[in-house]
Each structure stands twice: as structure tokens, then as C-alpha cells.
Design an enzyme around this catalytic site. Structure first.
Site, PDB file in Angstrom:
ATOM      1  N   LYS A 101      38.087  43.065  22.818  1.00  0.00           N
ATOM      2  CA  LYS A 101      39.061  41.151  22.188  1.00  0.00           C
ATOM      3  C   LYS A 101      39.782  41.095  21.385  1.00  0.00           C
ATOM      4  O   LYS A 101      38.213  41.210  20.672  1.00  0.00           O
ATOM      5  CB  LYS A 101      38.127  41.035  24.159  1.00  0.00           C
ATOM      6  CG  LYS A 101      38.859  40.711  24.866  1.00  0.00           C
ATOM      7  CD  LYS A 101      40.145  41.128  26.320  1.00  0.00           C
ATOM      8  CE  LYS A 101      40.920  40.895  26.371  1.00  0.00           C
ATOM      9  NZ  LYS A 101      41.385  41.735  28.149  1.00  0.00           N
ATOM     10  N   GLN A 108      35.396  45.352  28.603  1.00  0.00           N
ATOM     11  CA  GLN A 108      36.222  46.942  28.532  1.00  0.00           C
ATOM     12  C   GLN A 108      36.003  47.918  27.731  1.00  0.00           C
ATOM     13  O   GLN A 108      35.826  49.237  28.214  1.00  0.00           O
ATOM     14  CB  GLN A 108      36.971  46.172  26.910  1.00  0.00           C
ATOM     15  CG  GLN A 108      39.296  46.711  26.753  1.00  0.00           C
ATOM     16  CD  GLN A 108      39.141  45.976  27.457  1.00  0.00           C
ATOM     17  OE1 GLN A 108      39.443  45.161  27.526  1.00  0.00           O
ATOM     18  NE2 GLN A 108      40.072  46.823  28.095  1.00  0.00           N
ATOM     19  N   SER A 167      47.794  51.529  28.750  1.00  0.00           N
ATOM     20  CA  SER A 167      47.809  51.173  27.133  1.00  0.00           C
ATOM     21  C   SER A 167      47.750  52.745  26.160  1.00  0.00           C
ATOM     22  O   SER A 167      48.128  53.038  24.575  1.00  0.00           O
ATOM     23  CB  SER A 167      47.548  50.531  26.996  1.00  0.00           C
ATOM     24  OG  SER A 167      47.680  49.301  27.124  1.00  0.00           O
ATOM     25  N   GLY A 189      48.168  42.864  25.109  1.00  0.00           N
ATOM     26  CA  GLY A 189      48.389  41.607  25.339  1.00  0.00           C
ATOM     27  C   GLY A 189      47.249  41.202  26.250  1.00  0.00           C
ATOM     28  O   GLY A 189      46.031  42.027  26.512  1.00  0.00           O
ATOM     29  N   ASP A 190      47.145  39.679  26.795  1.00  0.00           N
ATOM     30  CA  ASP A 190      45.764  39.391  27.659  1.00  0.00           C
ATOM     31  C   ASP A 190      46.603  38.261  28.439  1.00  0.00           C
ATOM     32  O   ASP A 190      47.912  38.405  28.203  1.00  0.00           O
ATOM     33  CB  ASP A 190      44.687  39.248  27.538  1.00  0.00           C
ATOM     34  CG  ASP A 190      43.813  39.095  28.690  1.00  0.00           C
ATOM     35  OD1 ASP A 190      43.804  40.144  29.305  1.00  0.00           O
ATOM     36  OD2 ASP A 190      42.500  38.419  28.766  1.00  0.00           O
ATOM     37  N   THR A 216      48.314  47.925  35.651  1.00  0.00           N
ATOM     38  CA  THR A 216      46.864  47.148  36.207  1.00  0.00           C
ATOM     39  C   THR A 216      47.307  46.990  37.974  1.00  0.00           C
ATOM     40  O   THR A 216      46.179  47.488  38.703  1.00  0.00           O
ATOM     41  CB  THR A 216      46.999  45.345  35.350  1.00  0.00           C
ATOM     42  OG1 THR A 216      47.088  46.091  33.851  1.00  0.00           O
ATOM     43  CG2 THR A 216      45.438  45.147  35.716  1.00  0.00           C
TER      44      THR A 216
HETATM   45  P1  NDP Z   1      48.476  35.671  33.763  1.00  0.00           P
HETATM   46  O1  NDP Z   1      48.887  35.067  32.577  1.00  0.00           O
HETATM   47  O2  NDP Z   1      49.625  37.024  33.925  1.00  0.00           O
HETATM   48  O3  NDP Z   1      48.787  35.133  35.689  1.00  0.00           O
HETATM   49  C1  NDP Z   1      47.237  34.468  35.425  1.00  0.00           C
HETATM   50  C2  NDP Z   1      47.009  33.795  36.369  1.00  0.00           C
HETATM   51  O4  NDP Z   1      46.448  33.369  37.156  1.00  0.00           O
HETATM   52  C3  NDP Z   1      48.674  32.738  37.207  1.00  0.00           C
HETATM   53  O5  NDP Z   1      49.367  32.427  37.793  1.00  0.00           O
HETATM   54  C4  NDP Z   1      47.795  31.664  36.631  1.00  0.00           C
HETATM   55  O6  NDP Z   1      48.265  30.599  37.454  1.00  0.00           O
HETATM   56  C5  NDP Z   1      46.855  31.852  37.217  1.00  0.00           C
HETATM   57  N1  NDP Z   1      45.489  30.950  36.941  1.00  0.00           N
HETATM   58  C6  NDP Z   1      44.483  30.784  35.896  1.00  0.00           C
HETATM   59  N2  NDP Z   1      43.755  29.811  35.889  1.00  0.00           N
HETATM   60  C7  NDP Z   1      43.439  29.760  37.264  1.00  0.00           C
HETATM   61  C8  NDP Z   1      42.065  29.084  37.740  1.00  0.00           C
HETATM   62  N3  NDP Z   1      41.122  28.797  37.743  1.00  0.00           N
HETATM   63  N4  NDP Z   1      42.849  29.133  39.813  1.00  0.00           N
HETATM   64  C9  NDP Z   1      43.486  29.604  39.411  1.00  0.00           C
HETATM   65  N5  NDP Z   1      43.783  30.079  39.039  1.00  0.00           N
HETATM   66  C10 NDP Z   1      44.321  30.518  37.896  1.00  0.00           C
HETATM   67  O7  NDP Z   1      47.677  36.904  33.239  1.00  0.00           O
HETATM   68  P2  NDP Z   1      47.449  38.654  33.576  1.00  0.00           P
HETATM   69  O8  NDP Z   1      47.782  38.271  35.469  1.00  0.00           O
HETATM   70  O9  NDP Z   1      47.546  39.135  32.750  1.00  0.00           O
HETATM   71  O10 NDP Z   1      45.599  38.528  34.266  1.00  0.00           O
HETATM   72  C11 NDP Z   1      45.036  37.968  35.100  1.00  0.00           C
HETATM   73  C12 NDP Z   1      43.521  38.457  35.381  1.00  0.00           C
HETATM   74  O11 NDP Z   1      43.300  40.079  35.054  1.00  0.00           O
HETATM   75  C13 NDP Z   1      43.021  37.671  34.322  1.00  0.00           C
HETATM   76  O12 NDP Z   1      41.120  38.309  34.249  1.00  0.00           O
HETATM   77  C14 NDP Z   1      42.906  39.404  32.605  1.00  0.00           C
HETATM   78  O13 NDP Z   1      41.712  39.631  32.047  1.00  0.00           O
HETATM   79  C15 NDP Z   1      42.874  40.492  33.996  1.00  0.00           C
HETATM   80  N6  NDP Z   1      43.595  41.951  33.260  1.00  0.00           N
HETATM   81  C16 NDP Z   1      44.557  41.283  32.892  1.00  0.00           C
HETATM   82  C17 NDP Z   1      45.641  42.791  33.226  1.00  0.00           C
HETATM   83  C18 NDP Z   1      47.008  43.480  32.370  1.00  0.00           C
HETATM   84  O14 NDP Z   1      47.054  43.997  32.664  1.00  0.00           O
HETATM   85  N7  NDP Z   1      47.520  42.017  32.323  1.00  0.00           N
HETATM   86  C19 NDP Z   1      44.658  43.861  32.707  1.00  0.00           C
HETATM   87  C20 NDP Z   1      43.377  44.069  33.019  1.00  0.00           C
HETATM   88  C21 NDP Z   1      42.688  42.346  33.810  1.00  0.00           C
HETATM   89  P3  NDP Z   1      48.920  29.061  36.367  1.00  0.00           P
HETATM   90  O15 NDP Z   1      50.333  29.799  36.478  1.00  0.00           O
HETATM   91  O16 NDP Z   1      48.417  27.583  37.054  1.00  0.00           O
HETATM   92  O17 NDP Z   1      48.404  29.203  34.927  1.00  0.00           O
END
Ligand code: NDP
Length: 448
Positions: A129, A114, A381, A168-169, A212
């Protein structure tokens, strides 16, 4: 006295000795060290001020007990954390994650990344974080709310609009931010921009939710344009089905790409005809139900479901890993390469393992690291912080223009710093450009 030149291997083994068991953190640091050591070794003032040694040590790591009662009045204890990594260029900024896997190593890796990402946005934000090993799966709204309130009872001591502004995350969305913001306000009696990702009625920003995923696709478009290419007609494989994945899919489709996959922790859907906005809306609705998998997509639309699989065996021109860390390993990378994939752009944080990166690098495929490509969210943000300071709301159109300009600027900055004989190395560019900004500020602030 000028310090000795740094040897990357010695540096990493010393770091591992000092931080045993922190594998995710070691992985994040080892990604950047080969690119940063030459810069530091060529810059005597950075060596004298031990910039690299200080950069890998967080300013502070706060760990605390979070106690809460479930709906049956049974008490539970979780562990909360806030890693305040580096505030050289601005207050700490970074998300909160609620997931059983959360520990110091994961939060240090995320806080370290970050720091670079926030520097690349051009906005004055340091890196941080936090989160807790709390699993919201199967918990009622009331339970999650009580958890958020209890989490804030301790966190409020460590944050503030000029100190640390969490967001959030994973598993922390607008609802959880709302509960935490409410708790902060009741504890402190202050209405201030201490969290981002808030609801629009209490200081949130337009476009934060989309930023994002949209930013990832904008970065991809700039990379392709740099090669004289376009997204139109490209087949795109996306992993994840959450915030980043679905908004990346939305913009990818809008700009002429064909998105053929989304995935979750249970498997992947392959939709040869390509996703549409209606299908994305269906996915969002489906995934808003606790524990629901994507499997039913295949029955609802003309698609196939691959249990326990990731998207990487499915032929595509572009891959966007948007789910979680280390989801794209060497075998997945080899499949992408063998199937003719031309670009890999990370939406998630550190989704690609070190050996997968090596394979991608050797194949000469375009690759953008998350710290550059997924910076759109934290950038908006940062704009939310500005709006809160000025007590005003910017329009969606204004913010959309600002996001576009920031993503273009991040792309150009990384391209310039990553230019080499073999073309552009975006990862090296992101590491060097982010580092220079933070290192100069650390140097200017002196040691001790
Ligand atoms: P969400 O919780 O909205 O979505 C995560 C998704 O990933 C879900 O569909 C989940 O599936 C899936 N998932 C989790 N673990 C696994 C796995 N082992 N194999 C396959 N799929 C998996 O998170 P975000 O979309 O917000 O974040 C996703 C990534 O992006 C993270 O690394 C986060 O740190 C990063 N990020 C997010 C930002 C944001 O603005 N939201 C900003 C910058 C980075 P299931 O529903 O089955 O759990």
C-alpha cells in the site's frame, strides 16, 4: 527446536512496543491475532519459522520527499510512502492513497490487510500500500498532475511489473493513474503493466471501476443464500458516496434491494423511496465536483438530509459501510442491531471499530470483513495484470463472469474456514484462509 506457544496478549504488547504510536496498524493486527494464534500454535513448522512474527513486519517501508510547485509557482513538500508488506505469494499489489491523514501506521494497516485480501482472491499477488499526505481538495488539475509526476520520480525506482504494481485508492482514480503511468513511461522508456486502474486505451481493464462495489453485493448475496435468504426486498443502508458506495448501490438495486442511504464526510441522505440509477448518476455527477456535499440531494429528490450524521440510525436489513476506516462505532452498531439489521458487509477497509465488532458478534448478526467482501477490485486488478502480460483485452462479459466466480470462491473459502458450532464466522474464515496461503509460502521459502 520447536518454539514456545504464542500468547496473543504478549504478542500484541510486544508489537506495540516495537511500533509505538501506530494505532491503526495495531488495530488491524489485533483483529486477526485471536484467530491466527490457535492455527500457529497447532502448526509446529509455523512456530519454528516464526511466521507470525515475520508476517507483522513489512518487507520494507519506503518514505520519500515529494516536491512540486503550485499554480503560483510556490514550491510545496509532501511525504510519499510505499509499504511493501509481503511478497510471499506474488509481487506487491495495493493502492495509492492521497489524503492528509496518510502516514506509516495507516499504510501498514492497509498493506497488512491487503496481504490477506490478495491471498483470498486466489491470484498470485502479495500485499502493499502507498500514498502521500497530499490533499487534492481545492487543487487545480495542473497541480494534481505535477504532484503525481513528482511522486513517480521517486516511486518508479521501487515498482515494476514483477516487483510491485500499485493501483488507485482514495483520491487516486483513473486520471491520477494516467498521469503517474505517463510519468513512469517517460522516466523508464518502458510501456509495461506497472500500475492498474489504467484507462482502457492504454492497458486498463473493463469492469475495474465497478468491481469493488459489485463484489461487495455479490458477497452479500452469497451470505444470504447460505442462510436460505435473498436480497430481494431488503432495505439497505450504504455509507459513502464514492466509487465503492455508488457501485454497491447500483448492483444492490439491480438485484432487488432498496438502497435508502448514501453519505459523505458532511452527512447522510435518507431516501425512503429508494435510490434509482438516475439518482446514483446524479450523486456521481455531484461528487465529481471538488468539495460538493450530498445535501442538495434532499432538495432535488424527496429525501431528508442529516448533517454530521452517519447512516447507522436509519432502520435497515443490511448495512454496507463503504466510506472509510472506523466509520462504524459501537453506538452505530447498537442502533443497527436494535433496528433489526441482519447483515453487515464491509465495502471499505476496516470501517468497523473493535468494540462495534464485538457488539455485532455478540448479537449474532452476519458480518463480512472488508478483506474478503471488498476483494473484487483487487481481483480485477489482478486480471488487468494478466491482460497486460499477455498484451490482450478481455471483454466485459468475460471479466464479469470471472469476478462472479472469484467472489463466489472467496465466500466459499471463508465460509468453510469459518464454520463453527455457532454457524459461520466469516471474519475468522477470512483470517485463517488468507493466513494459511501466505504462511505456507513463507514457510516454503525458508527463513533468512
Ligand atoms: P472514494 O474517495 O471514491 O469515496 C470515499 C467516500 O467516503 C466519499 O464519499 C467521502 O466523502 C466518504 N468519506 C470519507 N471520509 C468520511 C467520513 N469520515 N465519514 C463519512 N464519509 C466519509 O473512495 P472509495 O470509494 O474508492 O473507497 C472507500 C473505501 O473503500 C476506502 O476504505 C478504500 O480503501 C476502500 N476500498 C476501495 C477500493 C476501490 O476499488 N476503490 C478497493 C477496496 C477497498 P467526501 O466526498 O465528503 O470526502
Amino acid at each position: 527446536m520447536t518454539q514456545q506457544k504464542i500468547d496473543p496478549n504478549t504478542f500484541m504488547s510486544q508489537l506495540k512496543e516495537r511500533t509505538p504510536g501506530e494505532d491503526a496498524f495495531h488495530q488491524a493486527v489485533s483483529e486477526v491475532i485471536p484467530d491466527l494464534v490457535p492455527v500457529v500454535n497447532d502448526t509446529p513448522e509455523f512456530r519454528d519459522a516464526a511466521i507470525l512474527e515475520r508476517l507483522v513486519e513489512p518487507d520494507r517501508t519506503i518514505t520519500f520527499r515529494v516536491e512540486w510547485r503550485d499554480d503560483h509557482n510556490v514550491p510545496h513538500v509532501n511525504r510519499g510512502h510505499r509499504v511493501q508488506f509481503n511478497a510471499a505469494i506474488g509481487p506487491y499489489k495495493g493502492g495509492l492513497r492521497f489524503e492528509p491523514s496518510v502516514n506509516t501506521s495507516i499504510l501498514k494497516f492497509l498493506g497488512f490487510e491487503q496481504t490477506f485480501k490478495n491471498a483470498l482472491t486466489g491470484l498470485p499477488m502479495g500485499g502493499g500500500k502507498g500514498g502521500a499526505d497530499f490533499d487534492p481538495t481545492g487543487r487545480s488539475e495542473a497541480e494534481i498532475m505535477r504532484f503525481c509526476q513528482s511522486f513517480m520520480v521517486e516511486l518508479h525506482r521501487h515498482i515494476g511489473p514483477d516487483v510491485d504494481i500499485p493501483a488507485g485508492d482514495i483520491n487516486v482514480g483513473p486520471q491520477e493513474i494516467g498521469w503517474m503511468f505517463g510519468a513512469y513511461r517517460r522516466i523508464t522508456n518502458q510501456f509495461e503493466g506497472v500500475l492498474t486502474g489504467k484507462g482502457l486505451s492504454f492497458g486498463g481493464s473493463q469492469l475495474r471501476t465497478e468491481a469493488t462495489g459489485y463484489g461487495v453485493v455479490q458477497f452479500l448475496c452469497h451470505m444470504l443464500a447460505e442462510q436460505g435468504d435473498r436480497i430481494d426486498g431488503k432495505t439497505i443502508a450504504i455509507s459513502g458516496a464514492g466509487n465503492v458506495a455508488t457501485f454497491a448501490a447500483e448492483l444492490a438495486i439491480e438485484t432487488g434491494g432498496t438502497v435508502v442511504t448514501l453519505s459523505d464526510s458532511k452527512g447522510v441522505i435518507h431516501d425512503k423511496a429508494g435510490l434509482t440509477q438516475d439518482k446514483i448518476d446524479w450523486v456521481r455527477d455531484r461528487k465529481s465536483r471538488a468539495g460538493a456535499s450530498l445535501e442538495a440531494y434532499a432538495e432535488t429528490f424527496d429525501a431528508t438530509w442529516h448533517e454530521g450524521k452517519a447512516p447507522w440510525d436509519i432502520p435497515c436489513d443490511v448495512a454496507l459501510p463503504c466510506a472509510t476506516q472506523n466509520e462504524l462505532g459501537r453506538a452505530g452498531a447498537k442502533s443497527l442491531i436494535d433496528n433489526g439489521c441482519k447483515a453487515i458487509v464491509e465495502g471499505a477497509n476496516m470501517p468497523t471499530t473493535a468494540d462495534a465488532k464485538q457488539a455485532i458478534h455478540e448479537a449474532g448478526i452476519l458480518y463480512a470483513p472488508g478483506k474478503a467482501a471488498n476483494a473484487g477490485g483487487v481481483a480485477v486488478s489482478g486480471l488487468e495484470i494478466n491482460q497486460n502480460r499477455q498484451r490482450r483485452h478481455q471483454s466485459r462479459a468475460e471479466l464479469a463472469e470471472a469476478l462472479k466466480a472469484i467472489m463466489q470462491d472467496i465466500h466459499d473459502t471463508c465460509a468453510e474456514a469459518g464454520q463453527g458450532k455457532a454457524g459461520i464466522d466469516y471474519a475468522r474464515g477470512a483470517h485463517i484462509a488468507g493466513f494459511r496461503k501466505v504462511a505456507q509460502a513463507m514457510y516454503a521459502a525458508g527463513v533468512g
